[in-house]
Design a protein around this motif. Structure first.
Motif, mmCIF file in Angstrom:
data_model
loop_
_atom_site.group_PDB
_atom_site.id
_atom_site.type_symbol
_atom_site.label_atom_id
_atom_site.label_comp_id
_atom_site.label_asym_id
_atom_site.label_seq_id
_atom_site.Cartn_x
_atom_site.Cartn_y
_atom_site.Cartn_z
ATOM 1 N N PHE A 9 0.860 -1.139 0.096
ATOM 2 C CA PHE A 9 -0.047 0.116 0.032
ATOM 3 C C PHE A 9 0.885 1.281 0.000
ATOM 4 N N GLY B 90 1.319 4.074 -2.908
ATOM 5 C CA GLY B 90 0.806 5.429 -2.772
ATOM 6 C C GLY B 90 1.782 6.383 -3.155
ATOM 7 N N SER C 166 -7.103 -4.494 -3.085
ATOM 8 C CA SER C 166 -8.527 -4.382 -2.675
ATOM 9 C C SER C 166 -9.662 -5.515 -2.840
ATOM 10 N N ASN D 27 -10.110 -2.318 6.684
ATOM 11 C CA ASN D 27 -9.657 -0.970 6.859
ATOM 12 C C ASN D 27 -8.533 -1.030 5.528
ATOM 13 N N LEU D 28 -7.878 -1.978 5.372
ATOM 14 C CA LEU D 28 -6.912 -2.181 4.169
ATOM 15 C C LEU D 28 -7.642 -2.308 2.789
ATOM 16 N N TYR E 99 -10.451 -0.841 2.231
ATOM 17 C CA TYR E 99 -11.054 0.426 1.971
ATOM 18 C C TYR E 99 -10.018 1.450 1.457
ATOM 19 N N ASN E 100 -8.833 1.223 2.030
ATOM 20 C CA ASN E 100 -7.744 2.089 1.796
ATOM 21 C C ASN E 100 -7.324 1.787 0.199
ATOM 22 N N ASN E 101 -7.194 0.277 -0.060
ATOM 23 C CA ASN E 101 -7.039 -0.047 -1.346
ATOM 24 C C ASN E 101 -7.955 0.530 -2.689
ATOM 25 N N LYS F 239 -9.782 3.112 -2.215
ATOM 26 C CA LYS F 239 -9.836 4.212 -2.248
ATOM 27 C C LYS F 239 -8.540 4.742 -3.531
ATOM 28 N N GLY F 240 -7.532 4.021 -3.093
ATOM 29 C CA GLY F 240 -6.495 4.113 -4.184
ATOM 30 C C GLY F 240 -6.480 3.897 -5.506
#
Length: 570
Positions: free
Chosen positions: A139, A143, A176, A183-184, A186-188, A190-191
């Motif tokens: 991640f 990023g 994702s 949470n991971l 979700y973050n992926n 979003k990325g």
């Protein structure tokens, strides 16, 4: 010995219990504020305790987390930058490369999102990249890749940026879909959505519209009515509005762009908000509603005044304002926006030197400076008014002379072409000095084969086979059931030119006839005309058209439209 053993066990138990208490205390403190929205100062009543505890325990990991939370919840960009510096210092003390890399990444994001200082942001991203080389944190690496792409995109390196975004998009999407912590996921996700948005932006700036509609539809369908990705939904809706503007669906464009403003302005993303305002204004202008158009163009200027930031693609915003007030004889407003455009050029040249050189400048710096001085002089009386008027008259006269000569040349070339078209005499131009094959270079070809190839070439020309995209000597030779050496020699000897030139002249003659005889073709863009005759590159098409016909395709289209209007008028 037994007593000593028991004492050691008791001591170890106390240490472990103490560590568990500390960890539990960090967890409990963070629970009090972690669900607050971004930039919410309420978090600091607990966050300060969290940071004090980490300092007291010399706990670098938790201290870095505390400073990162400080970045997230600080409403002021100046405080965000201070917390990012503290996070870097704490991360360096930890000697954990992932923490150091992450801290530099956060500082870069602040420079990019909050300050719009792209060079500074890129410096931080590159530091983050250096520390992440051996990282297993996918991640983090994605990023960094994404944010380096963002800066390159704003600097105008769209193709390089596209490569970054495509790679980040693929990586984020794969991550994702893994069975990991929510949470991971979700973050992926979003990325992935942010990378997808940037891919669309790059394609738009590269004028590659083939895939844009499907990418926008994917983004909208997956983020619509999902509060977690409201920001990303706004970005996709923005791109939908811009694409609708390009397709001349102006009311639909305004609706999409205005709807996308809410999620974009909610996070204070003033950069993309200005893009929305600009295209809303252009849509109103196309709908003959200048008052609404000027209102939105002025909103772009208002943000520029406040943030001293403007995207290169919004340079036209000032050109439209200048033209509007010039047409309305409002010297004061024309002068003001001329000064603003000069200021915008100055700001852009610092971070966008590459892109600025590519932007078509209707008002180049020299002309703008002269025009500014003329307008300032016009506000005074006496001698300087006369000097200003004389200078303007001389410039205008020079422009008219240049334009007249250019028009005269274009008209002459157009008449020559028109005569050839009407007489069905648009033929291949065999040049007297065209290179011929020497005897020792020639291949002995059976006369029957030569005749067969001549017949096939004639049929090839009559059926317009040359407009096939990607056609090469080797491909055509295979279609003719011969080898490329035979075909090349027959073309060279019979047509008086090499194969590439032969193909280019056939294509340009074809599209010239179409432009003259079929009104539909006059409405096509240059890129489309190139595709219609099998030429892949817009620039190559335009250069070949001028070389063969003596004038640019846009000039030919202009003259043909003038003739058609005149004939209808009479």
């Amino acid at each position: 010995m037994k007593k000593i053993y028991i004492l050691i066990l008791i001591s170890l138990s106390e240490i472990l219990f103490s560590q568990q208490q500390d960890y539990s205390l960090y967890y409990k403190l963070r629970q009090n504020y972690e669900n607050y929205p971004e930039n919410d100062q309420r978090a600091f009543s607990y966050l300060r305790k969290y940071i004090r505890l980490a300092k007291k325990q010399n706990d670098s990991d938790h201290l870095v987390q505390g400073y990162k939370d400080g970045i997230f919840f600080s409403p002021l960009k100046e405080d965000k930058l201070k917390y990012s510096d503290s996070a870097i210092s704490a991360a360096v003390l930890s000697k954990n490369n992932d923490l150091i890399s992450n801290a530099y990444l956060w500082k870069g994001i602040i420079y990019y999102f909050n300050y719009k200082q792209y060079k500074s942001a890129l410096n931080e991203y590159l530091k983050a990249y250096e520390y992440s080389k051996n990282s297993k944190d996918d991640f983090l690496k994605n990023g960094i890749l994404y944010h380096i792409g963002v800066v390159k995109s704003y600097l105008g390196y769209y193709q390089e940026a596209l490569n970054h975004f495509e790679e980040a998009k693929t990586n984020f999407k794969l991550k994702s879909e893994e069975n990991v912590h929510p949470n991971l996921i979700y973050n992926n996700k979003k990325g992935y959505y942010n990378s997808l948005h940037r891919v669309i932006v790059c394609y738009r700036n590269l004028h590659n519209y083939t895939m844009i509609d499907s990418l926008i539809s994917t983004g909208i369908s997956q983020t619509q009515n999902n509060k977690e990705f409201d920001q990303e939904y706004g970005y996709f809706l923005k791109e939908k509005g811009i694409e609708e503007y390009r397709k001349k669906r102006f009311p639909a464009a305004i609706k999409s762009l205005q709807t996308s403003l809410r999620p974009i302005t909610h996070i204070n993303d003033f950069a993309w908000a200005t893009v929305n305002y600009f295209y809303i204004g252009k849509s109103y202008m196309e709908m003959n509603n200048p008052s609404n158009a000027i209102f939105y163009f002025q909103k772009v200027d208002s943000i520029f005044q406040k943030q001293t930031f403007i995207l290169p693609e919004l340079r036209e915003n000032y050109e439209l304002l200048i033209n509007y007030y010039k047409a309305n004889n409002n010297n004061d407003r024309e002068l003001y926006y001329t000064k603003q455009l000069l200021k915008a050029d100055s700001v852009m040249s610092e971070d966008f030197s590459y892109l600025s050189s590519k932007v078509h400048k209707e008002f180049d710096t020299k002309t703008l400076t002269e025009e500014k001085e003329r307008l300032e002089d016009a506000a005074s009386k006496g001698f300087w008014i006369i000097i200003g008027l004389i200078t303007f008259a001389l410039i205008l006269l020079l422009v008219l002379i240049i334009k007249y000569k250019s028009e005269k040349r274009a008209r002459a070339h157009y008449k020559i072409l028109e005569e050839k078209i009407l007489n069905s005499n648009l033929q291949l131009t065999v040049k007297k000095d065209s290179p011929k094959l020497k005897d020792d270079e020639k291949i002995i070809i059976n006369e029957n084969i030569v005749q067969d190839l001549m017949i096939k070439l004639q049929e090839f020309e009559e059926k317009s086979g040359y407009i096939e995209s990607g056609l090469t000597l080797h491909k055509l030779a295979r279609k003719f059931n011969t080898n490329s050496n035979y075909l090349s020699q027959v073309v060279n000897e019979s047509k008086g030119m090499n194969f590439n030139r032969y193909l280019s002249e056939l294509r340009i003659n074809y599209i010239t006839n179409k432009l003259y005889n079929d009104k539909v073709y006059l409405n096509y863009k240059i890129e489309t005309l190139a595709e219609k005759c099998g030429i892949a590159s817009r620039t190559n098409f335009s250069n070949l058209f001028q070389e063969i016909n003596g004038m640019r395709p846009k000039d030919f289209i202009k003259k043909r439209n003038e003739d058609l209007r005149n004939s209808h008028g009479s």
